[in-house]
Design a protein around this motif. Structure first.
Motif, PDB file in Angstrom:
ATOM      1  N   ASN A   1       0.812  -1.208   0.000  1.00 48.78           N
ATOM      2  CA  ASN A   1       0.000   0.000   0.000  1.00 48.78           C
ATOM      3  C   ASN A   1       0.851   1.266   0.000  1.00 48.78           C
ATOM      4  OD1 ASN A   1      -2.212  -1.746   0.165  1.00 48.78           O
ATOM      5  ND2 ASN A   1      -3.348  -0.311   1.434  1.00 48.78           N
ATOM      6  N   ILE A   2       2.084   1.174   0.463  1.00 49.71           N
ATOM      7  CA  ILE A   2       3.005   2.301   0.297  1.00 49.71           C
ATOM      8  C   ILE A   2       3.277   2.499  -1.188  1.00 49.71           C
ATOM      9  CG2 ILE A   2       5.343   3.130   0.722  1.00 49.71           C
ATOM     10  CD1 ILE A   2       3.622   3.306   3.187  1.00 49.71           C
ATOM     11  N   ARG A   3       3.513   1.397  -1.900  1.00 49.17           N
ATOM     12  CA  ARG A   3       3.730   1.493  -3.346  1.00 49.17           C
ATOM     13  C   ARG A   3       2.480   2.012  -4.055  1.00 49.17           C
ATOM     14  NH1 ARG A   3       6.025  -3.605  -2.169  1.00 49.17           N
ATOM     15  NH2 ARG A   3       4.303  -4.712  -3.192  1.00 49.17           N
ATOM     16  N   TYR A   4       1.325   1.595  -3.561  1.00 47.24           N
ATOM     17  CA  TYR A   4       0.060   2.068  -4.134  1.00 47.24           C
ATOM     18  C   TYR A   4      -0.093   3.576  -3.938  1.00 47.24           C
ATOM     19  CZ  TYR A   4      -5.028   2.813  -4.169  1.00 47.24           C
ATOM     20  OH  TYR A   4      -6.286   3.295  -4.395  1.00 47.24           O
ATOM     21  N   ALA A   5       0.292   4.083  -2.764  1.00 45.77           N
ATOM     22  CA  ALA A   5       0.239   5.528  -2.515  1.00 45.77           C
ATOM     23  C   ALA A   5       1.183   6.272  -3.459  1.00 45.77           C
ATOM     24  CB  ALA A   5       0.591   5.830  -1.065  1.00 45.77           C
ATOM     25  N   VAL A   6       2.361   5.698  -3.706  1.00 41.68           N
ATOM     26  CA  VAL A   6       3.296   6.296  -4.655  1.00 41.68           C
ATOM     27  C   VAL A   6       2.684   6.308  -6.049  1.00 41.68           C
ATOM     28  CG1 VAL A   6       5.543   6.035  -5.767  1.00 41.68           C
ATOM     29  CG2 VAL A   6       5.318   5.681  -3.301  1.00 41.68           C
ATOM     30  N   LEU A   7       2.001   5.238  -6.405  1.00 44.93           N
ATOM     31  CA  LEU A   7       1.339   5.161  -7.721  1.00 44.93           C
ATOM     32  C   LEU A   7       0.370   6.316  -7.919  1.00 44.93           C
ATOM     33  CD1 LEU A   7       0.485   3.359 -10.289  1.00 44.93           C
ATOM     34  CD2 LEU A   7      -1.386   2.596  -8.787  1.00 44.93           C
ATOM     35  N   LEU A   8      -0.490   6.552  -6.946  1.00 40.56           N
ATOM     36  CA  LEU A   8      -1.500   7.606  -7.082  1.00 40.56           C
ATOM     37  C   LEU A   8      -0.869   8.992  -7.151  1.00 40.56           C
ATOM     38  CD1 LEU A   8      -4.291   6.352  -4.645  1.00 40.56           C
ATOM     39  CD2 LEU A   8      -4.053   5.947  -7.092  1.00 40.56           C
ATOM     40  N   ALA A   9       0.281   9.157  -6.493  1.00 42.45           N
ATOM     41  CA  ALA A   9       0.962  10.451  -6.548  1.00 42.45           C
ATOM     42  C   ALA A   9       1.743  10.616  -7.844  1.00 42.45           C
ATOM     43  CB  ALA A   9       1.900  10.597  -5.362  1.00 42.45           C
TER      44      ALA A   9
END
Length: 455
Positions: free
Chosen positions: A351-359
């Protein structure tokens, strides 16, 4: 009267099973009704926030209990003819001794749940964190004085329960006022909740205390024998009226749950440079700080290698540090839910990677934030397919698909849309040429804007 005799005859001792039972029931059941103990201790933990949360359940009980007990004690002083005896002690001293058990009971209703919560969470309170507790304890004293005066002028058998019910009703129901709004902030039940890293402003605590204390002071001036009694009473009433009006005027401008708070008090720990990744020390995941930074840096590098146009930010900050006024990420500074995702109850590093994706994945146009009935949603397929393809590059497709699936509720053929999105992204990921995949991604971005009418 010695302490043992006072406790034996005090209604505070008689009623102890009731108010101790209220403390136990509300703390162990009601307070944990929304968040279980496991969820609470998992974090994020902020002492001021926890103290404010627990007290919100007990303010009304403490004030109602105190005023009822004080009315009874005041009536008993009259019934026993205490004031007709030779004045060996001042009236104030007599009242203080008589009201001490009542005030102590009201204080315990506030203090015990706070101590239990701090023990439960393992937090050490700061002076600012316990400030709302001190405010409540001060208001308890004011209600004790009001109750004592009421007990001198009204039959205690009727006045005591009536005063308790009235105070409880108005204090507990103060959050329901919308016009006017000032009772929400002046009756002793703080209407403003705290977010992580916040403390109450001075006025948020001072206004309700002054509002009740002014009324108690006027009541005391009316009751105490003083020279020029009518002049003193008139002056005390005028002062109480001015203070009450001033408090109401100040609080009327705060709105719903919007009393003054001081933000940015939580300690922060940072690591690295370009990007400098910062997380809240008590957010529940500070031990994963270096791993979080590794995931952020690695995700950005993999997206760049795949052809996504994203620049490495200078700073990546924990969104937990700006909960009340959420800050938008910029090209140089990202605000991501680092503590919440890396914590015990979060989604972990995926989910950290997912947050990076959205940013990182940005489209060259402004897109609708929700599906609107009656408007074309054709842009969804290229948008979601392009984003899913990018998510696959950093192994973050699972949380992205879970989120989009939850958003598809307004689409009639949601399953078909999702299947088409997955098929497009999977087929593109199988292309052997990196240049072809990159070209497809940017074409889908342009197609999304065109279909959304934003090209």
């Amino acid at each position: 009267m010695n302490l043992r005799a006072r406790l034996r005859t005090s209604p505070a001792a008689w009623s102890a099973p009731v108010w101790v039972g209220i403390i136990a029931f509300y703390f162990f059941y009601v307070v944990h009704l929304e968040d279980s103990r496991a969820e609470v201790v998992a974090g994020p933990l902020w002492a001021a926030e926890q103290v404010a949360l627990v007290l919100s359940f007990f303010y009304a009980f403490a004030y109602a209990l105190t005023v009822g007990l004080a009315v009874w004690e005041g009536g008993r002083l009259v019934q026993d003819g205490v004031w007709a005896l030779a004045p060996a002690r001042t009236r104030i001293r007599v009242a203080v001794h008589a009201l001490a058990p009542s005030v102590s009971a009201g204080w315990l209703v506030l203090v015990v749940p706070v101590v239990m919560r701090l023990v439960e969470t393992g937090l050490l309170p700061s002076p600012a964190a316990v400030a709302p507790l001190l405010m409540g304890m001060g208001i308890v004293c004011a209600y004790a004085l009001l109750g004592c005066v009421l007990g001198h002028v009204a039959p205690r058998v009727i006045a005591a329960p009536l005063a308790s019910v009235t105070v409880f009703y108005f204090v507990s129901g103060s959050g329901g006022y919308s016009d006017p709004v000032w009772p929400r902030h002046t009756l002793g039940q703080i209407d403003t909740s705290l977010a992580f890293g916040e403390h109450y402003g001075v006025l948020t605590l001072l206004v309700p205390f002054l509002f009740i204390a002014a009324a108690a002071g006027a009541a005391a001036a009316w009751w105490l024998p003083t020279p020029r009694r009518w002049l003193v009473r008139a002056a005390a009433f005028a002062v109480a009226l001015c203070v009450g009006v001033a408090c109401a005027r100040e609080a009327s401008g705060w709105g719903f749950g919007d009393g003054p708070v001081v933000a940015g008090n939580a300690p922060v720990r940072c690591v690295g440079e370009a990007p400098r990744v910062c997380m809240a020390e008590t957010g529940g995941a500070i031990g994963s700080l270096r791993e979080v930074r590794t995931q952020v840096v690695g995700s950005v590098h993999r997206l760049q290698a795949a052809g996504v146009r994203v620049e490495m930010p200078d700073t990546v900050s924990d969104a937990l540090l700006a909960e009340r006024h959420r800050k938008r990420s910029s090209a140089t500074q990202w605000w991501l839910p680092l503590s919440r995702q890396a914590g015990e109850l979060g989604g972990g590093m995926v989910n950290i990677r997912y947050a990076v994706l959205l940013a990182s994945v940005q489209f060259p146009c402004s897109l609708p934030t929700a599906f609107e009935p009656g408007k074309s949603a054709d842009w969804i397929v290229p948008h979601d397919a392009a984003t899913l393809w990018a998510a696959q590059k950093i192994n973050a497709e699972a949380p992205y698909l879970a989120w989009r699936r939850s958003e598809y509720g307004a689409i009639q053929n949601a399953d078909e849309v999702l299947e088409k999105v997955r098929k497009l992204a999977d087929n593109t990921s199988k292309l052997s040429s990196k240049a072809e995949q990159e070209a497809w991604f940017h074409d889908e971005q342009q197609k999304t804007c065109k279909l959304a009418g934003q090209a």
